[in-house]
Enzyme design. Structure first.
Site, short mmCIF file in Angstrom:
data_model
loop_
_atom_site.label_atom_id
_atom_site.label_comp_id
_atom_site.label_asym_id
_atom_site.label_seq_id
_atom_site.Cartn_x
_atom_site.Cartn_y
_atom_site.Cartn_z
N TRP A 54 34.03 33.40 30.73
CA TRP A 54 34.78 34.15 31.76
C TRP A 54 34.61 33.58 33.16
O TRP A 54 33.49 33.20 33.54
CB TRP A 54 34.28 35.59 31.77
N MET A 55 35.67 33.57 33.94
CA MET A 55 35.54 33.33 35.40
C MET A 55 36.43 34.30 36.15
O MET A 55 37.44 34.77 35.64
CB MET A 55 35.90 31.90 35.78
N ASN A 56 36.02 34.63 37.41
CA ASN A 56 36.92 35.32 38.32
C ASN A 56 36.85 34.69 39.70
O ASN A 56 36.97 33.46 39.80
CB ASN A 56 36.80 36.85 38.26
N ASP A 57 36.68 35.42 40.75
CA ASP A 57 36.96 34.98 42.12
C ASP A 57 36.39 33.61 42.54
O ASP A 57 35.22 33.32 42.27
CB ASP A 57 36.35 35.97 43.13
N GLN A 73 32.93 33.10 40.42
CA GLN A 73 32.30 34.15 39.63
C GLN A 73 32.40 33.77 38.15
O GLN A 73 33.48 33.40 37.67
CB GLN A 73 33.03 35.48 39.89
N TRP A 81 34.23 39.97 31.59
CA TRP A 81 33.46 40.13 32.83
C TRP A 81 32.07 40.68 32.53
O TRP A 81 31.90 41.54 31.66
CB TRP A 81 34.22 41.08 33.79
N PHE A 117 27.67 38.72 43.27
CA PHE A 117 29.10 38.92 43.45
C PHE A 117 29.64 37.95 44.51
O PHE A 117 28.93 37.12 45.05
CB PHE A 117 29.39 40.38 43.81
N ARG A 188 31.36 45.07 49.73
CA ARG A 188 31.12 43.76 49.12
C ARG A 188 32.06 42.68 49.66
O ARG A 188 32.99 42.96 50.40
CB ARG A 188 31.26 43.84 47.60
C1 FRU Z 1 37.15 40.99 42.75
C2 FRU Z 1 35.74 41.49 42.53
C3 FRU Z 1 34.94 41.44 43.83
C4 FRU Z 1 33.53 41.34 43.34
C5 FRU Z 1 33.68 40.46 42.13
C6 FRU Z 1 32.70 40.72 41.04
O1 FRU Z 1 37.70 40.44 41.60
O2 FRU Z 1 35.75 42.78 42.01
O3 FRU Z 1 35.19 42.53 44.69
O4 FRU Z 1 32.66 40.80 44.29
O5 FRU Z 1 35.00 40.65 41.66
O6 FRU Z 1 32.80 39.77 40.04
#
Ligand code: FRU
Length: 489
Positions: A54-57, A73, A81, A117, A188
């Site tokens: 998984w990846m995000n931001d 992330q 997640w 985060f 955050r």
């Molecule tokens: C946005 C978010 C951020 C948080 C991060 C956690 O996608 O919810 O607000 O820092 O992802 O992975």
């Protein structure tokens, strides 16, 4: 050998055996996963994404010592997640990436035990520094996210490693709690900047039943921060969902920077991404919005910008999946980094964006159809009365459609998007197709990031539909993969 020694040795050897077979199994599983990912036609070939999971931001992108560094992330253990770390990749040119070891991991028992985060570069300091949000489980009294039982604090880490691979976290967060007395909905995703010898920092937040906000802090040394007031504030949508991001009571991932003679604020909320252009008044230290719009109409979230070595403002964002977590687990991966966008300001103070012009050199030549789901489509058509459009098909299967009904909007992948023509009366569409991702740039003004998981065994054929004389140009080209094995390493 006495009885005790025998027991210990037999235990040890059977434990070793179990461990060895677990290890072999894990290695086998890893090899099988790699094999699966390498063959997955839905995995992008010229977008950055982790080798698996998984990846995000995007986090803290920067140009440093001749290379671009991107952090993001990342869950090292699954394609959903959770257990959020910072993955790390480097690139010479914003497109060819090499993965480096994970840069930031949660420290057990510490202020970021539950996750590291999203964060940003702290600019204007001698030693490379990042500000990020540390998260821990906590009692309901301490929680900063409604109903989640977690506490968010803002943390600083520094690196003397020329590769920016090793980071030293400060023993304590730089912000241990939100401003006292405020009924905030989240705390955050810090975004700092420096003006003269003063630092400022926006933190994503919001107020219960009022609306999302960016909390503004100031500092003389980048470490000790004083709360001032909200830099900007939005409106609650009056919904009653528990997650304040869904009700517009919380803004995530703010980004704030000068562009031409204006300032731009970006934020993510209600599953959408917004831009606002306006002025930052140095007397009241507040942002005054003049124009606003949607940064992307599709699966795009949590964007973050940086200035590249040419002085351009480059935007990164997270391309989300639109399939279920179960499907992501089966696939073994989830999420990708959107292509970089160069931001500029139009004469009407609206945000303009396009991929860097040098991306044209990654084209592999003109094609009759898009092969291996990796290519670019450029189309120009006359804006007027005639209904027309573009269809992406594989054999008889319709994969994706763009429909223009002859007015001031266009429907792309089911989403209706404003459309205007240039001085020549033409509208331009630029599509980047990569595995299951289709990013469509409309007149360098509107962008729609779509996902398409339908199989395309017969390649992708692109056809103009409707009024034939409305079509000005239609060009297809391949785009070179950035790695041989879809693992983008
Ligand atoms: C946005 C978010 C951020 C948080 C991060 C956690 O996608 O919810 O607000 O820092 O992802 O992975």
């Amino acid at each position: 050998m006495n009885r005790r020694k025998f027991l210990v040795s037999s235990l040890t050897s059977s434990a070793m055996c179990a461990l060895r077979s677990r290890l072999v199994l894990a290695l086998d599983e890893q090899a099988a996963l790699r094999e699966k990912l390498m063959r997955d036609p839905l995995r992008p070939q010229f977008h950055l994404l982790p080798p698996a999971n998984w990846m995000n931001d995007p986090c803290a992108p920067r140009f440093f010592s001749g290379r671009y560094h991107m952090f993001f992330q990342y869950n090292p253990g699954a394609a959903v997640w959770g257990d959020i770390h910072w993955a790390h990749a480097v690139s010479p040119d914003l497109i060819h990436w090499k993965h480096l070891p994970v840069a930031l991991s949660p420290t057990p028992g510490s202020y970021d035990a539950y996750g590291c985060f999203t964060g940003s570069v702290l600019p204007g300091v001698d030693v490379p520094s990042i500000l990020y949000t540390g998260v821990t489980k906590c009692s309901p009294q301490e929680e900063t996210i409604r109903g989640e039982g977690v506490r968010e604090v803002q943390c600083l880490a520094t690196s003397t490693d020329p590769e920016l691979g090793r980071w030293t976290k400060l023993p304590k967060p730089v912000l241990e709690a939100p401003p006292p007395g405020l009924k905030i909905t989240g705390f955050r995703d810090p975004c700092p900047w420096k003006d003269g010898d003063t630092w400022y920092m926006g933190v994503g937040s919001g107020f219960n039943k009022v609306g999302g906000a960016v909390l503004l802090y100031t500092s003389r040394d980048g470490r000790n921060w004083t709360y001032l007031h909200p830099l900007a504030q939005g409106k609650w949508n009056e919904g009653t969902k528990v997650n304040p991001v869904d009700t517009g009571e919380m803004w995530e991932c703010p980004d704030f920077f000068p562009l031409a003679d204006k300032h731009v604020l970006l934020y993510s909320t209600e599953r959408k991404v917004y831009w606002e252009v306006g002025t930052f008044d140095k007397r009241d230290l507040r942002f005054h919005t003049e124009t606003r719009g949607l940064l992307d109409h599709g699966s795009y979230y949590a964007m973050k910008s940086m200035v590249d070595e040419k002085g351009r403002r480059i935007l990164w964002g997270w391309v989300q999946e639109t399939r279920s977590p179960e499907e992501c687990k089966v696939a073994g991966w989830a999420g990708a980094m959107a292509l970089p966008r160069v931001l500029s300001l139009g004469p009407d103070n609206t945000l303009r964006m396009d991929v860097p012009p040098e991306f044209a050199s990654f084209r592999t030549g003109t094609q009759k159809s898009i092969k291996d789901r990796a290519g670019e489509v450029i189309c120009k058509f006359k804006v007027g009365q005639s209904a027309c459009g573009l269809e992406l098909r594989s054999g008889t299967t319709l994969l994706f459609a763009i429909q223009y009904g002859g007015a001031s909007s266009v429907t792309i992948g089911g989403k209706t998007i404003p459309l205007s023509s240039g001085r020549d009366g033409l509208a331009s569409l630029r599509l980047f197709i990569d595995g299951s991702i289709i990013e469509t740039f409309v007149n360098s003004r509107e962008v729609m990031t779509a996902r398409c998981y339908a199989p395309a065994p017969a390649g992708i054929q692109v056809a103009w539909t409707g009024a034939v004389d409305a079509l000005s140009t239609l060009e297809l080209s391949g785009i070179a993969p950035i790695s041989k094995d879809r693992l983008t390493v």
